[in-house]
Design an enzyme around this catalytic site. Structure first.
Site, PDB file in Angstrom:
ATOM      1  N   GLU A 183       0.877  -1.170   0.000  1.00 59.08           N
ATOM      2  CA  GLU A 183       0.000   0.000   0.000  1.00 59.08           C
ATOM      3  C   GLU A 183       0.913   1.217   0.000  1.00 59.08           C
ATOM      4  OE1 GLU A 183      -3.038   0.178  -0.596  1.00 59.08           O
ATOM      5  OE2 GLU A 183      -3.599  -1.916  -0.344  1.00 59.08           O
ATOM      6  N   CYS A 241      -2.088   8.900   3.456  1.00 59.86           N
ATOM      7  CA  CYS A 241      -2.041   8.458   2.053  1.00 59.86           C
ATOM      8  C   CYS A 241      -3.334   8.841   1.339  1.00 59.86           C
ATOM      9  CB  CYS A 241      -1.800   6.970   1.983  1.00 59.86           C
ATOM     10  SG  CYS A 241      -3.001   6.046   2.927  1.00 59.86           S
TER      11      CYS A 241
HETATM   12  P1  NAP Z   1       8.778   4.577   3.899  1.00 56.22           P
HETATM   13  O1  NAP Z   1       9.960   5.442   4.071  1.00 56.22           O
HETATM   14  O2  NAP Z   1       8.696   3.747   2.683  1.00 56.22           O
HETATM   15  O3  NAP Z   1       8.754   3.649   5.190  1.00 56.22           O
HETATM   16  C1  NAP Z   1       7.767   2.673   5.372  1.00 56.22           C
HETATM   17  C2  NAP Z   1       8.367   1.539   6.163  1.00 56.22           C
HETATM   18  O4  NAP Z   1       9.357   0.879   5.387  1.00 56.22           O
HETATM   19  C3  NAP Z   1       9.080   1.998   7.433  1.00 56.22           C
HETATM   20  O5  NAP Z   1       8.934   1.027   8.436  1.00 56.22           O
HETATM   21  C4  NAP Z   1      10.529   2.056   6.973  1.00 56.22           C
HETATM   22  O6  NAP Z   1      11.445   2.028   8.051  1.00 56.22           O
HETATM   23  C5  NAP Z   1      10.587   0.821   6.115  1.00 56.22           C
HETATM   24  N1  NAP Z   1      11.667   0.769   5.143  1.00 56.22           N
HETATM   25  C6  NAP Z   1      12.337   1.795   4.553  1.00 56.22           C
HETATM   26  N2  NAP Z   1      13.279   1.299   3.700  1.00 56.22           N
HETATM   27  C7  NAP Z   1      13.183  -0.046   3.743  1.00 56.22           C
HETATM   28  C8  NAP Z   1      13.865  -1.114   3.086  1.00 56.22           C
HETATM   29  N3  NAP Z   1      14.849  -0.902   2.209  1.00 56.22           N
HETATM   30  N4  NAP Z   1      13.497  -2.371   3.375  1.00 56.22           N
HETATM   31  C9  NAP Z   1      12.497  -2.621   4.270  1.00 56.22           C
HETATM   32  N5  NAP Z   1      11.835  -1.663   4.934  1.00 56.22           N
HETATM   33  C10 NAP Z   1      12.168  -0.395   4.670  1.00 56.22           C
HETATM   34  O7  NAP Z   1       7.419   5.395   4.036  1.00 56.22           O
HETATM   35  P2  NAP Z   1       7.044   6.454   5.189  1.00 56.22           P
HETATM   36  O8  NAP Z   1       7.707   7.724   4.881  1.00 56.22           O
HETATM   37  O9  NAP Z   1       7.242   5.848   6.540  1.00 56.22           O
HETATM   38  O10 NAP Z   1       5.474   6.571   5.009  1.00 56.22           O
HETATM   39  C11 NAP Z   1       4.891   7.529   4.195  1.00 56.22           C
HETATM   40  C12 NAP Z   1       4.402   6.869   2.925  1.00 56.22           C
HETATM   41  O11 NAP Z   1       3.489   5.832   3.264  1.00 56.22           O
HETATM   42  C13 NAP Z   1       3.624   7.805   2.033  1.00 56.22           C
HETATM   43  O12 NAP Z   1       4.003   7.611   0.707  1.00 56.22           O
HETATM   44  C14 NAP Z   1       2.186   7.374   2.244  1.00 56.22           C
HETATM   45  O13 NAP Z   1       1.319   7.645   1.181  1.00 56.22           O
HETATM   46  C15 NAP Z   1       2.344   5.917   2.439  1.00 56.22           C
HETATM   47  N6  NAP Z   1       1.177   5.359   3.113  1.00 56.22           N
HETATM   48  C16 NAP Z   1       0.327   4.608   2.371  1.00 56.22           C
HETATM   49  C17 NAP Z   1      -0.824   4.083   2.945  1.00 56.22           C
HETATM   50  C18 NAP Z   1      -1.750   3.218   2.140  1.00 56.22           C
HETATM   51  O14 NAP Z   1      -2.486   2.448   2.742  1.00 56.22           O
HETATM   52  N7  NAP Z   1      -1.746   3.308   0.816  1.00 56.22           N
HETATM   53  C19 NAP Z   1      -1.109   4.342   4.277  1.00 56.22           C
HETATM   54  C20 NAP Z   1      -0.227   5.138   5.013  1.00 56.22           C
HETATM   55  C21 NAP Z   1       0.931   5.625   4.405  1.00 56.22           C
HETATM   56  P3  NAP Z   1      12.073   3.434   8.587  1.00 56.22           P
HETATM   57  O15 NAP Z   1      10.942   4.393   8.721  1.00 56.22           O
HETATM   58  O16 NAP Z   1      12.644   3.054   9.883  1.00 56.22           O
HETATM   59  O17 NAP Z   1      13.053   3.866   7.560  1.00 56.22           O
END
Ligand code: NAP
Length: 485
Positions: free
Chosen positions: A251, A285
């Site tokens: 997602e 999101c």
């Molecule tokens: P993110 O940077 O991709 O992080 C999401 C998760 O992935 C965090 O736990 C992060 O850990 C982890 N992560 C980062 N790099 C990784 C890797 N190489 N391997 C495995 N895990 C890894 O996203 P975010 O900034 O936290 O969240 C914001 C984004 O989420 C926005 O784009 C938003 O639209 C999206 N979102 C989507 C939904 C939906 O249901 N569509 C709902 C809520 C949010 P760390 O944070 O510790 O780096």
């Protein structure tokens, strides 16, 4: 007061870290207040957690559904007891305004209860067999060990709408939450552990995505990965999952539009669009990031929108009246600012556009609710996810033009149409390319028992929540029993 040091949870034990380096978990409303120190799990601990999850899976899968349900009901009761304390922690840790933070905990309770109920529902179908006297049926069974990777912006609801169905259907879990939401994750894991989960059924590993998260999703011992977060991380996970031929669920982002037609109730549209765009500083999101408005009502709409945006107080997330709150980190303030600056090249910034002035904002990571009118359709601010309190208003002449613009980004998560015209609504529902479609509603907030997810670049095309969850967290076995002859 001494700053708490968080611990991992592996094989039923809280694992104190001996790491030399600890990350600081900072309150974004103050920019200075360190809430906790977060250890880095790293590959060795990930290995231990995966082994624990693999060891526990046979026993948990064989645990009768009604017993699994009782543990989830108990977790729901324990979580409900903590609604005020956990809501406050969410507000302090990720800057979600207190009222919304407490509502998120309530949603978590509902999710746990819903999936406790799912654990006792039928898991298959009887299928007529070609051979006389045979019994043929399909049964759904757990996948095994599932990795849960969750973002910071819904630190209670999103982990629970992944963990609860995983556990309800008999899977075990290794959970890596966003580092910036580690304290909430630690507290939620305590609730689940205290509800009576056997050792190894749920494992929590704290640390950075780039190190601990990456070593988890690369691990060959997983049977599935469920992820919510950014597009870039999601695509990386899809590649790794394909390499191991395991199930994955992504997602990701959104560029959600609200379409306003000439016959809409403009006060309703303005109020819901302002809230959808600005509440929690647009860090959802499903946040409304574009208002596509027919020209004939544009001026009236803008007038009402301005009033509705100004009615949303900006301030510390822990203040009861706050609706907007801070951004998660200083680099998010810079990112939002640069989108607004580039948007101003083709549009007019009619509200906000900068970090707010005033001693009450201290060193917090705030940005003013911002409205840009008329930015070019291909401008980054009109195409990419800003993840801040920024709304782009795009004038159009007709519904057809509005639909084309609404479908004109790579995303397809949530969308809304404001109208009283049944024919316009009937034309819009099939034409719009989004997973969640509303009429006269906010693009944010979906009932906790309804399928949640997007089309195109927003998701990997499966759905979470409600009855959709069983599709991801189980697999089908077809069984035929023939008479012995
Ligand atoms: P993110 O940077 O991709 O992080 C999401 C998760 O992935 C965090 O736990 C992060 O850990 C982890 N992560 C980062 N790099 C990784 C890797 N190489 N391997 C495995 N895990 C890894 O996203 P975010 O900034 O936290 O969240 C914001 C984004 O989420 C926005 O784009 C938003 O639209 C999206 N979102 C989507 C939904 C939906 O249901 N569509 C709902 C809520 C949010 P760390 O944070 O510790 O780096």
């Amino acid at each position: 007061m001494e700053i708490p040091r968080l611990a991992h949870y592996v094989a039923g034990e809280w694992v104190e870290s001996t790491a030399d380096t600890w990350s600081s978990d900072v309150n974004p409303s103050t920019g200075t207040d360190v809430l906790a120190l977060v250890p880095e799990g790293g590959p060795a601990l990930v290995g231990r957690a995966v082994a624990a999850g693999q060891t526990a899976v046979r026993g948990w899968a064989a645990t009768p559904g009604p017993q699994r349900a009782q543990i989830l009901y108990q977790a729901a009761s324990l979580l409900a007891e903590q609604r005020a304390a956990l809501g406050l922690l969410v507000a302090r840790e990720v800057g979600k305004p207190l009222g919304e933070a407490v509502q998120e905990v309530d949603r978590g309770v509902t999710i746990l209860r819903y999936f406790a109920g799912e654990a006792v529902r039928p898991l298959g179908q009887v299928i007529p067999a070609q051979q006389a006297g045979s019994l043929q049926f399909s049964m759904r069974q757990p996948l095994g060990l599932v990795a849960v990777i969750s973002p910071w912006n819904f630190p209670v609801a999103i982990p629970l709408w992944k963990i609860a169905p995983a556990l309800a259907f008999g899977n075990t879990v290794v959970w890596k939450p966003a580092e910036t939401a580690s304290f909430t994750a630690f507290s939620l894991a305590q609730v689940l552990a205290n509800a009576g989960l056997p050792a190894g059924v749920l494992n929590l590993i704290l640390g950075k995505g780039s190190l601990t998260g990456e070593s988890l999703v690369q691990h060959a011992g997983l049977r599935a990965i469920t992820f919510t977060g950014s597009d870039a991380t999601g695509m990386r996970i899809a590649e790794l999952a394909a390499r191991h031929n395991i199930k994955y669920q992504l997602e990701m982002g959104g560029k959600n539009a609200a379409l306003v037609l000439g016959d809409a109730h403009l006060d309703q549209a303005a109020r819901l669009i302002a809230g959808g765009a600005m509440r929690f500083a647009g860090q959802k999101c499903t946040a409304t990031s574009r208002a596509i408005v027919v020209q004939e009502v544009l001026d009236k709409f803008l007038n009402q929108l301005e009033g509705a945006v100004r009615a949303l107080p900006l301030g510390s997330a822990t203040t009861e009246a706050t609706a907007v709150g801070p951004l998660i980190a200083p680099d998010a303030v810079e990112r939002v600012h640069s989108y607004v600056t580039s948007g101003a090249a083709s549009g007019a910034v009619v509200l906000g556009g900068k970090a707010p002035d005033g001693a009450q904002f201290g060193q917090g990571f705030f940005f003013e609710p911002t409205v840009i009118v008329g930015a070019a359709a291909d401008a980054p601010v009109a195409q990419e996810e800003v993840f801040g309190p920024v709304l782009v208003v795009q004038p159009v002449r007709t519904l057809e033009e509005a639909l084309e613009l609404a479908n004109g980004t790579k995303y397809g998560l949530s969308v809304s149409l404001f109208t009283r015209d049944i024919n316009a609504a009937l034309a819009y529902i099939p034409a719009i390319e989004c997973g969640m479609v509303r009429i006269n509603g906010d693009t944010t907030g979906v009932d906790p028992h309804a399928p949640f997810g997007g089309m195109r670049g927003s998701s990997s095309h499966s759905r979470e929540q409600g009855p959709a969850a069983i599709e991801f967290f189980t697999e089908i076995k077809t069984v035929q029993i023939n008479p012995a002859s």
